[in-house]
Design a protein around this motif. Structure first.
Motif, short mmCIF file in Angstrom:
data_model
loop_
_atom_site.label_atom_id
_atom_site.label_comp_id
_atom_site.label_asym_id
_atom_site.label_seq_id
_atom_site.Cartn_x
_atom_site.Cartn_y
_atom_site.Cartn_z
N LEU A 1 -0.80 -6.06 -6.92
CA LEU A 1 -2.28 -5.98 -6.19
C LEU A 1 -2.44 -4.14 -6.41
O LEU A 1 -3.04 -3.62 -6.97
CB LEU A 1 -1.54 -5.58 -4.60
CG LEU A 1 -2.82 -5.71 -3.74
CD1 LEU A 1 -4.50 -6.60 -4.26
CD2 LEU A 1 -2.47 -6.15 -2.52
N ALA A 2 -0.99 -3.36 -6.82
CA ALA A 2 -1.61 -1.99 -6.75
C ALA A 2 -1.42 -1.79 -8.29
O ALA A 2 -2.61 -0.70 -8.11
CB ALA A 2 0.56 -1.23 -5.97
N ALA A 3 -0.61 -2.25 -9.02
CA ALA A 3 -1.37 -2.38 -10.45
C ALA A 3 -3.04 -2.37 -10.29
O ALA A 3 -4.27 -2.18 -10.83
CB ALA A 3 -0.85 -3.07 -11.96
N GLU A 4 -3.13 -3.37 -9.75
CA GLU A 4 -4.77 -4.16 -10.08
C GLU A 4 -5.86 -3.50 -9.31
O GLU A 4 -6.87 -3.11 -10.03
CB GLU A 4 -4.83 -5.37 -9.33
CG GLU A 4 -4.60 -6.73 -10.27
CD GLU A 4 -4.48 -8.12 -10.19
OE1 GLU A 4 -5.13 -8.03 -9.09
OE2 GLU A 4 -4.56 -8.88 -10.77
N VAL A 5 -5.02 -2.41 -7.93
CA VAL A 5 -5.81 -1.49 -7.84
C VAL A 5 -5.93 -0.57 -7.98
O VAL A 5 -7.50 0.03 -8.09
CB VAL A 5 -5.93 -1.01 -6.35
CG1 VAL A 5 -5.75 -0.04 -5.73
CG2 VAL A 5 -5.57 -2.02 -4.63
N ALA A 6 -5.12 0.30 -9.13
CA ALA A 6 -5.42 1.18 -10.02
C ALA A 6 -6.46 1.33 -11.11
O ALA A 6 -7.38 1.68 -11.72
CB ALA A 6 -3.95 1.93 -10.23
N ASP B 1 -0.23 2.21 -3.26
CA ASP B 1 0.42 2.63 -3.52
C ASP B 1 -0.46 2.31 -5.09
O ASP B 1 -0.18 3.31 -5.69
CB ASP B 1 1.17 1.99 -4.15
CG ASP B 1 2.96 1.49 -2.96
OD1 ASP B 1 2.75 2.48 -2.50
OD2 ASP B 1 2.78 1.02 -3.38
N GLY B 2 -2.17 1.95 -4.94
CA GLY B 2 -2.85 1.76 -6.04
C GLY B 2 -3.14 3.11 -6.04
O GLY B 2 -3.71 3.39 -7.31
N VAL B 3 -4.24 3.27 -4.63
CA VAL B 3 -4.58 4.22 -4.45
C VAL B 3 -4.17 5.31 -5.03
O VAL B 3 -4.17 7.00 -6.26
CB VAL B 3 -5.00 4.60 -3.32
CG1 VAL B 3 -6.08 6.09 -2.92
CG2 VAL B 3 -5.96 3.93 -2.79
N LEU B 4 -2.97 5.44 -4.61
CA LEU B 4 -1.79 6.96 -5.39
C LEU B 4 -1.21 6.74 -6.89
O LEU B 4 -1.53 7.96 -7.35
CB LEU B 4 -0.37 6.97 -4.69
CG LEU B 4 -0.73 7.09 -2.97
CD1 LEU B 4 0.99 6.86 -2.57
CD2 LEU B 4 -1.00 8.85 -2.78
N LEU B 5 -1.13 5.50 -7.31
CA LEU B 5 -1.29 5.30 -9.08
C LEU B 5 -2.75 6.20 -9.64
O LEU B 5 -2.69 7.24 -10.82
CB LEU B 5 -1.41 4.09 -9.78
CG LEU B 5 -0.05 3.63 -9.45
CD1 LEU B 5 -0.50 2.23 -9.47
CD2 LEU B 5 0.61 4.39 -10.50
#
Length: 252
Positions: A85-90, A132-136
């Protein structure tokens, strides 16, 4: 001092020849645009077009990130591993950033959509994954429901947080959004929506679907682009706010 409120709307919710939202008309009214990034709606051409139109009208560009669910418009419950999910948000933010920069701007903030938005109100793991995705993608401001785990975790991570309220959605007694499966969850009457918007902006309160007065302190006010008559609703909201001394201005 007079109250100040941002007016945001979900835009770019189309795919190919199919268009759900009246993007260009809404962009003449709102101050922030939550642009679909391809996972619940939107495609490359749509993202590019809406970014260009947003810059033309001086509207801030936001990435509306979602679960990967085109068929369900991002409104179906899903279980996605946190790292995925983090990767997909980024990924979604990065895709929109390309078109925002090409138009002469950039992505100014991030807002989850649909089932993801509601999930991160209470789900710590999913909320943390979105953060985490936003931070990426870069330390961007995030929009979310007041009191949500998402805003709490985002704030602790150093992200600017912006609480938002909803002009066209009914609230539960707990201050969350009434599920769309329940009658009365979406409010489309222009007078009712305008009155709710003014009350939220000026007094930070709203009456729940069951009649309870609840506090909703917010800096941004959302109108869904797919609500029936969204353009007329947006115009009525802005007119009523400005006539009563509420300044309508972007937060970012």
């Amino acid at each position: 001092m007079s109250p100040v409120i941002d007016l945001n709307a979900d835009l770019g919710e189309g795919f190919g020849r199919w268009r759900l939202t009246e993007d260009e008309q809404l962009l003449t009214v709102v101050t922030s645009a939550n642009i679909a990034c391809g996972f619940h709606a939107g495609d490359a051409a749509t993202m590019r077009r809406v970014c260009e139109q947003a810059v033309e009208h001086g509207v801030r560009i936001g990435a509306q990130v979602s679960y990967r669910d085109l068929a369900g418009f991002g409104r179906r419950a899903m279980d996605v591993p946190a790292d995925e999910l983090a990767a997909e948000v980024a990924y979604q933010i990065g895709a929109l950033e390309v078109f925002a920069r090409a138009a002469g701007a950039g992505v100014s903030y991030v807002k989850p959509h649909g089932a993801l938005y509601n999930r991160v109100v209470h789900d710590e793991e999913q909320a943390g994954a979105v953060v985490d995705g936003v931070l990426l993608a870069g330390a961007l401001p995030v929009l979310g429901l007041p009191g949500s785990r998402f805003l709490e975790i985002a704030g602790k991570a150093g992200l600017p947080v912006v609480a938002e309220a909803f002009a066209d959605r009914a609230y539960t007694d707990e201050g969350t959004l009434v599920p769309r499966t329940r009658e009365g969850s979406v409010i489309a009457d222009p007078t009712a929506v305008a009155e709710r918007s003014l009350r939220l902006a000026a007094r930070g309160e709203v009456t729940s679907l069951d009649g309870r007065l609840i506090a909703v302190r917010a800096r941004s006010l959302c109108l869904h682009g797919d609500t029936p008559g969204a353009v007329e609703l947006a115009r009525e909201i802005r007119l009523r706010l400005e006539r009563t001394g509420v300044e309508v201005a972007a937060f970012a």
